[in-house]
Design a protein around this motif. Sequence first.
Motif, PDB file in Angstrom:
ATOM      1  N   ARG A   1      10.387  33.958   4.253  1.00  0.00           N
ATOM      2  CA  ARG A   1       9.416  34.807   4.948  1.00  0.00           C
ATOM      3  C   ARG A   1       8.709  35.759   3.980  1.00  0.00           C
ATOM      4  NH1 ARG A   1      11.579  38.329   9.477  1.00  0.00           N
ATOM      5  NH2 ARG A   1       9.376  38.817   9.683  1.00  0.00           N
ATOM      6  N   LYS A   2       9.475  36.380   3.100  1.00  0.00           N
ATOM      7  CA  LYS A   2       8.880  37.302   2.136  1.00  0.00           C
ATOM      8  C   LYS A   2       7.909  36.556   1.228  1.00  0.00           C
ATOM      9  CE  LYS A   2      10.012  40.599  -1.539  1.00  0.00           C
ATOM     10  NZ  LYS A   2      11.107  41.224  -2.312  1.00  0.00           N
ATOM     11  N   PHE A   3       8.306  35.386   0.761  1.00  0.00           N
ATOM     12  CA  PHE A   3       7.439  34.592  -0.110  1.00  0.00           C
ATOM     13  C   PHE A   3       6.160  34.178   0.597  1.00  0.00           C
ATOM     14  CE2 PHE A   3       6.160  30.232  -1.183  1.00  0.00           C
ATOM     15  CZ  PHE A   3       5.640  30.458  -2.454  1.00  0.00           C
ATOM     16  N   LEU A   4       6.283  33.691   1.815  1.00  0.00           N
ATOM     17  CA  LEU A   4       5.097  33.222   2.545  1.00  0.00           C
ATOM     18  C   LEU A   4       4.168  34.377   2.893  1.00  0.00           C
ATOM     19  CD1 LEU A   4       6.648  30.579   4.976  1.00  0.00           C
ATOM     20  CD2 LEU A   4       5.473  30.181   2.796  1.00  0.00           C
ATOM     21  N   GLY A   5       4.718  35.584   3.004  1.00  0.00           N
ATOM     22  CA  GLY A   5       3.899  36.734   3.353  1.00  0.00           C
ATOM     23  C   GLY A   5       3.245  37.422   2.189  1.00  0.00           C
TER      24      GLY A   5
END
Length: 287
Positions: A282-286
Amino acid sequence: MTNGDDEGAAGARNRTVAVDGETFVYRRFGGTGSETVPPLVLLQHFRGNLDSWDPALLDVLAADREVIAVDLRGVGESTGRVRDNVTDMARDTIAFTAALGLRQIDVLGFSLGGHIAQELALLRPRLVRRLVLAGTAPRGGPDFHNWSDDLFDTSCLDNPTAETFISLFFSGSTDSVKSAWAYLARAGARTGDQDSATTLEVRDAQLQALMEWAIPDSSKLERLAAITQPTLVACGDNDTMMRTSNSNLLADRIPGAQLRIYPDSGHGFLNQYPVAFGEHVRKFLGQ
């Protein structure tokens, strides 16, 4: 308004879409997508189906975006003849996203699904926004073509058991095995819209695809420089199927790729650390 199901991964219903004369089965759930937050498409491992995804992981991933998991041609409830090479699997994924009217996606590919994800990013670079490669390896990478006798025999059993799955996907430590049984309980808790088990036809076709992809050929590694999408590579620290060293190689060869290795874990690290891995994705995609 969302196009997904509201009850989360465990209750997401099976949907169908026509793809080149066949019927593909998929599940779509989670938050509403947008041009800046596209759906996350999930591509599964060797002999896996929709029910193989960990609901604990999927619920984390779906907290702020749509998640779409699909059975490709001939897998699970999807119809048609199973593809026996990665390129055709990637082309089927392209056709599937087109059938859903998706113009941009993020992709998470696990194991064989990671092979498909790489090919997808190369064939349709404008379709894929960000890429997550979990427990996978580059085409032509070293040391994963000719599996050991034990690995081959266990992977290709006609009737695999929970114990053989654990031996393949988890490290064997007390904590890892405990996590394995917890994952199997989560994955087996679904009562409605269960997927069909994968067949021996799936095993044989996907095995051929895996072995072709894994033929050692250092020239094929040059293809990785063309993956320009932001990429997260993740794996366990003792992956005996795809080899942890191949995740290091992916991260080295894909421009700007991030690498995250999970301790005391094997090929199924994402089922051992579903919440932590989900939050990292999630952090990476955001970003």
